[in-house]
Design a protein around this motif. Structure first.
Motif, PDB file in Angstrom:
ATOM      1  N   THR A 102      -5.308   2.449  -7.126  1.00  0.00           N
ATOM      2  CA  THR A 102      -4.308   1.386  -7.219  1.00  0.00           C
ATOM      3  C   THR A 102      -3.643   1.384  -8.587  1.00  0.00           C
ATOM      4  O   THR A 102      -3.126   0.374  -9.034  1.00  0.00           O
ATOM      5  CB  THR A 102      -4.938   0.005  -6.947  1.00  0.00           C
ATOM      6  OG1 THR A 102      -6.005  -0.194  -7.873  1.00  0.00           O
ATOM      7  CG2 THR A 102      -5.448  -0.104  -5.531  1.00  0.00           C
ATOM      8  N   PHE A 138       5.047   0.332  -3.473  1.00  0.00           N
ATOM      9  CA  PHE A 138       3.691   0.640  -3.039  1.00  0.00           C
ATOM     10  C   PHE A 138       3.108  -0.587  -2.355  1.00  0.00           C
ATOM     11  O   PHE A 138       3.471  -1.717  -2.657  1.00  0.00           O
ATOM     12  CB  PHE A 138       2.805   1.137  -4.185  1.00  0.00           C
ATOM     13  CG  PHE A 138       2.422   0.089  -5.185  1.00  0.00           C
ATOM     14  CD1 PHE A 138       1.209  -0.575  -5.087  1.00  0.00           C
ATOM     15  CD2 PHE A 138       3.267  -0.228  -6.230  1.00  0.00           C
ATOM     16  CE1 PHE A 138       0.862  -1.541  -6.010  1.00  0.00           C
ATOM     17  CE2 PHE A 138       2.928  -1.177  -7.156  1.00  0.00           C
ATOM     18  CZ  PHE A 138       1.719  -1.847  -7.049  1.00  0.00           C
ATOM     19  N   LYS A 190      -0.659  -2.155  -1.076  1.00  0.00           N
ATOM     20  CA  LYS A 190      -2.119  -2.045  -1.066  1.00  0.00           C
ATOM     21  C   LYS A 190      -2.591  -2.153   0.384  1.00  0.00           C
ATOM     22  O   LYS A 190      -2.285  -3.118   1.072  1.00  0.00           O
ATOM     23  CB  LYS A 190      -2.747  -3.126  -1.928  1.00  0.00           C
ATOM     24  CG  LYS A 190      -2.456  -2.939  -3.401  1.00  0.00           C
ATOM     25  CD  LYS A 190      -3.126  -4.007  -4.241  1.00  0.00           C
ATOM     26  CE  LYS A 190      -2.781  -3.797  -5.707  1.00  0.00           C
ATOM     27  NZ  LYS A 190      -3.411  -4.797  -6.566  1.00  0.00           N
ATOM     28  N   LEU A 191      -3.334  -1.141   0.830  1.00  0.00           N
ATOM     29  CA  LEU A 191      -3.798  -1.098   2.206  1.00  0.00           C
ATOM     30  C   LEU A 191      -5.223  -1.613   2.362  1.00  0.00           C
ATOM     31  O   LEU A 191      -5.676  -1.831   3.469  1.00  0.00           O
ATOM     32  CB  LEU A 191      -3.725   0.341   2.738  1.00  0.00           C
ATOM     33  CG  LEU A 191      -2.337   0.985   2.708  1.00  0.00           C
ATOM     34  CD1 LEU A 191      -2.433   2.441   3.129  1.00  0.00           C
ATOM     35  CD2 LEU A 191      -1.371   0.234   3.601  1.00  0.00           C
ATOM     36  N   ILE A 213       6.568   8.990   2.290  1.00  0.00           N
ATOM     37  CA  ILE A 213       5.426   8.088   2.139  1.00  0.00           C
ATOM     38  C   ILE A 213       4.185   8.934   1.884  1.00  0.00           C
ATOM     39  O   ILE A 213       3.984   9.961   2.517  1.00  0.00           O
ATOM     40  CB  ILE A 213       5.218   7.228   3.408  1.00  0.00           C
ATOM     41  CG1 ILE A 213       6.415   6.308   3.607  1.00  0.00           C
ATOM     42  CG2 ILE A 213       3.926   6.435   3.315  1.00  0.00           C
ATOM     43  CD1 ILE A 213       6.375   5.542   4.909  1.00  0.00           C
ATOM     44  N   GLU A 214       3.384   8.498   0.953  1.00  0.00           N
ATOM     45  CA  GLU A 214       2.125   9.170   0.639  1.00  0.00           C
ATOM     46  C   GLU A 214       1.042   8.103   0.548  1.00  0.00           C
ATOM     47  O   GLU A 214       1.277   7.020   0.012  1.00  0.00           O
ATOM     48  CB  GLU A 214       2.252   9.934  -0.690  1.00  0.00           C
ATOM     49  CG  GLU A 214       1.076  10.763  -1.067  1.00  0.00           C
ATOM     50  CD  GLU A 214       0.880  11.976  -0.167  1.00  0.00           C
ATOM     51  OE1 GLU A 214      -0.262  12.438  -0.112  1.00  0.00           O
ATOM     52  OE2 GLU A 214       1.834  12.448   0.463  1.00  0.00           O
ATOM     53  N   VAL A 215      -0.141   8.368   1.095  1.00  0.00           N
ATOM     54  CA  VAL A 215      -1.254   7.433   1.009  1.00  0.00           C
ATOM     55  C   VAL A 215      -2.274   8.016   0.036  1.00  0.00           C
ATOM     56  O   VAL A 215      -2.650   9.181   0.150  1.00  0.00           O
ATOM     57  CB  VAL A 215      -1.902   7.186   2.390  1.00  0.00           C
ATOM     58  CG1 VAL A 215      -3.138   6.305   2.263  1.00  0.00           C
ATOM     59  CG2 VAL A 215      -0.899   6.556   3.340  1.00  0.00           C
ATOM     60  N   GLU A 216      -2.684   7.222  -0.925  1.00  0.00           N
ATOM     61  CA  GLU A 216      -3.607   7.677  -1.968  1.00  0.00           C
ATOM     62  C   GLU A 216      -4.740   6.676  -2.158  1.00  0.00           C
ATOM     63  O   GLU A 216      -4.602   5.493  -1.851  1.00  0.00           O
ATOM     64  CB  GLU A 216      -2.864   7.847  -3.309  1.00  0.00           C
ATOM     65  CG  GLU A 216      -1.946   9.028  -3.339  1.00  0.00           C
ATOM     66  CD  GLU A 216      -2.657  10.367  -3.238  1.00  0.00           C
ATOM     67  OE1 GLU A 216      -3.755  10.517  -3.819  1.00  0.00           O
ATOM     68  OE2 GLU A 216      -2.123  11.256  -2.582  1.00  0.00           O
ATOM     69  N   TYR A 217      -5.847   7.176  -2.683  1.00  0.00           N
ATOM     70  CA  TYR A 217      -7.013   6.340  -2.958  1.00  0.00           C
ATOM     71  C   TYR A 217      -7.050   5.975  -4.431  1.00  0.00           C
ATOM     72  O   TYR A 217      -7.705   6.617  -5.237  1.00  0.00           O
ATOM     73  CB  TYR A 217      -8.297   7.070  -2.561  1.00  0.00           C
ATOM     74  CG  TYR A 217      -9.536   6.230  -2.767  1.00  0.00           C
ATOM     75  CD1 TYR A 217      -9.819   5.182  -1.897  1.00  0.00           C
ATOM     76  CD2 TYR A 217     -10.394   6.464  -3.817  1.00  0.00           C
ATOM     77  CE1 TYR A 217     -10.938   4.392  -2.077  1.00  0.00           C
ATOM     78  CE2 TYR A 217     -11.519   5.679  -4.010  1.00  0.00           C
ATOM     79  CZ  TYR A 217     -11.787   4.648  -3.134  1.00  0.00           C
ATOM     80  OH  TYR A 217     -12.890   3.870  -3.329  1.00  0.00           O
ATOM     81  N   TYR A 226      -7.068   1.977  -1.087  1.00  0.00           N
ATOM     82  CA  TYR A 226      -5.949   2.844  -0.690  1.00  0.00           C
ATOM     83  C   TYR A 226      -4.623   2.140  -0.880  1.00  0.00           C
ATOM     84  O   TYR A 226      -4.520   0.928  -0.728  1.00  0.00           O
ATOM     85  CB  TYR A 226      -6.096   3.261   0.791  1.00  0.00           C
ATOM     86  CG  TYR A 226      -7.161   4.283   1.011  1.00  0.00           C
ATOM     87  CD1 TYR A 226      -6.887   5.633   0.898  1.00  0.00           C
ATOM     88  CD2 TYR A 226      -8.453   3.896   1.340  1.00  0.00           C
ATOM     89  CE1 TYR A 226      -7.875   6.587   1.097  1.00  0.00           C
ATOM     90  CE2 TYR A 226      -9.447   4.833   1.542  1.00  0.00           C
ATOM     91  CZ  TYR A 226      -9.148   6.166   1.416  1.00  0.00           C
ATOM     92  OH  TYR A 226     -10.133   7.108   1.600  1.00  0.00           O
ATOM     93  N   VAL A 227      -3.601   2.923  -1.215  1.00  0.00           N
ATOM     94  CA  VAL A 227      -2.241   2.412  -1.318  1.00  0.00           C
ATOM     95  C   VAL A 227      -1.292   3.363  -0.593  1.00  0.00           C
ATOM     96  O   VAL A 227      -1.540   4.560  -0.504  1.00  0.00           O
ATOM     97  CB  VAL A 227      -1.766   2.242  -2.776  1.00  0.00           C
ATOM     98  CG1 VAL A 227      -2.561   1.180  -3.501  1.00  0.00           C
ATOM     99  CG2 VAL A 227      -1.796   3.546  -3.529  1.00  0.00           C
ATOM    100  N   GLU A 228      -0.218   2.790  -0.075  1.00  0.00           N
ATOM    101  CA  GLU A 228       0.867   3.577   0.511  1.00  0.00           C
ATOM    102  C   GLU A 228       1.977   3.608  -0.526  1.00  0.00           C
ATOM    103  O   GLU A 228       2.395   2.576  -1.040  1.00  0.00           O
ATOM    104  CB  GLU A 228       1.376   2.917   1.787  1.00  0.00           C
ATOM    105  CG  GLU A 228       2.584   3.587   2.374  1.00  0.00           C
ATOM    106  CD  GLU A 228       3.111   2.816   3.569  1.00  0.00           C
ATOM    107  OE1 GLU A 228       4.259   2.355   3.500  1.00  0.00           O
ATOM    108  OE2 GLU A 228       2.371   2.644   4.550  1.00  0.00           O
TER     109      GLU A 228
END
Length: 82
Positions: free
Chosen positions: A39, A69, A71-72, A33-37, A76-78
């Motif tokens: 979408t 993925f 949307k957090l 799992i990677e969290v990124e800024y 941000y997305v996981e």
């Protein structure tokens, strides 16, 4: 981010920087799992994870595919990667 077209399908390739301390876990499939800024991701896209230490590219990278993925919020997305 790069776009490729293969047999009529558009594929996206994203290059992401990750800390060298977590890179080993990605290689061993312990970190999936990677969290990124952003979408801009889609299921099936490829991410090239690049290992960075002290803000410098170590020269090591690995390709992973986005399985899902989520949307957090706040951009941000996981990413679930395999």
């Amino acid at each position: 981010m790069r776009k490729l077209t293969f047999k009529g399908c558009e594929l996206m390739i994203h290059e992401l920087q990750i800390a060298s301390s977590t890179f080993k876990d990605v290689i061993k499939n312990k970190k999936q799992i990677e969290v990124e800024y952003t979408t801009d991701f889609k299921v099936g896209d490829t991410v090239i994870l690049q290992s960075f230490k002290d803000k410098k590219f170590t020269g090591i990278e690995v390709n992973k595919e986005i399985e899902y993925f989520v949307k957090l919020g706040n951009g941000y997305v996981e990413l679930g990667i395999k």
